[in-house]
Each structure stands twice: as structure tokens, then as C-alpha cells.
Design a protein around this motif. Structure first.
Motif: not given
Length: 173
Positions: A44-46, A84, A126-128
Motif C-alpha cells: 500500500q506504500v511507496d 514498495c 504514501k510512506i509507512a
């Protein structure tokens, strides 16, 4: 526009503390908080922010930092994987140790460096991130959340405002 931030950790106390200190950002949709594994959100994140070293980062640190990356710096390493694409390494300590006696400020400095690194890549949306300093560093959930929120808040401010706000944001509760 800044990337959206997804804070994810297994520690329920940290998740609760994040919900409190990031309440406004959660309300606006700029930040999302989840309890769970960082591995579950990778699709879900880059980019993923990490305070702990990963094997994929070792070679980059050896090349860029001659084997030692200092606290308060960040490295962006391509993962070679979709979706990711980036691992952002931002150490909170030189060696595994408790961040006591004022050393907990490294949580802020490392998270700040990681946010700056991803902010310079316009393709990252988007980052996690897990908690910084809450493992080996033994920083309490509340203090880690406060320090991470201070770094995030400053990252969102215009540069001229950051200087005057820094000390106020970093005060111990």
C-alpha cells in the motif's frame, strides 16, 4: 504536496499514543494509524521508513557513508520491488542501547531525516513507518509518539516558521 503517512506498529500503547498526538492529521487524512505488522502494509506504500538496518541497506551505507551512518541522517535505498520501491534507513542510535538521559531526541532527529529524504522524491505519495526508538531504545510509547509528531509537524511547516516552533514542539510533557 507531502506524502501521506501511515504509522503502523504491533505495540497497542504506541498506536494509542499516535492516535492522540496525530489526532488532527488523522482527521484531515494526512496520517493514518494502524496496529499490525509493517509487512502487511508494504503493497500500500511507496516507501518504508526504518530506524533499524536491513540487509539491503548495508551496501548503500558502505558506499555512501564508508560503513557508518550517523544518527540524524537518512538513506533512501531502492528495493527493486513493486509496489514498495524505497526503504528509507534513518538510525536512532550508533549501537543498540537504551536512549536515556536525553538521548531520546534521536527519535525526532531520525524521523525528521527520514521525512526530509522522502520529501525530496516527488513520486512518493504514501510512506509507512513503525515506531522509532521503541525497541532497543526503550523510549516510552508516549514520548516516541510526541517526538515523531514534533518532527512531522515541523516537516509540514514553512521553513521560516520551523525555527521558532522547534523548541516548543520538543518540550517534555
Amino acid at each position: 504536496m507531502s506524502p501521506r503517512l501511515l504509522l503502523v506498529d504491533l505495540d497497542a500503547d504506541l498506536v494509542s499514543a499516535w492516535c492522540e498526538v496525530f489526532a488532527e492529521e488523522i482527521r484531515t487524512g494526512a496520517v493514518e494509524v494502524r496496529q499490525g505488522s509493517l509487512l502487511d502494509v508494504l503493497p500500500q506504500v511507496d516507501a518504508v521508513l526504518r530506524p533499524e538496518i536491513q540487509r539491503s541497506v548495508w551496501a548503500a551505507i558502505a558506499d555512501e557513508y564508508r560503513g557508518y551512518q550517523s544518527v540524524g541522517s537518512a538513506s533512501m535505498v531502492p528495493t527493486g520491488d513493486e509496489p514498495c520501491c524505497w526503504l528509507v534507513y534513518a538510525p536512532t542510535m550508533r549501537v543498540p542501547m537504551p536512549l536515556t538521559g536525553g538521548l531520546d531526541i534521536a527519535v525526532h532527529d531520525a524521523f525528521w531525516a527520514a521525512l526530509l529524504a522522502v520529501g525530496n522524491h516527488p513520486t512518493i505519495t504514501k510512506i509507512a513507518s513503525p515506531g522509532f526508538g521503541t525497541g532497543y531504545g526503550r523510549v516510552s510509547a508516549g514520548r516516541a509518539a510526541q517526538l515523531m509528531a514534533a518532527a512531522y509537524t515541523m516537516w509540514q511547516l514553512p521553513a521560516t516558521t520551523r525555527i521558532s516552533q522547534r523548541e516548543q514542539l520538543l518540550q517534555h510533557p
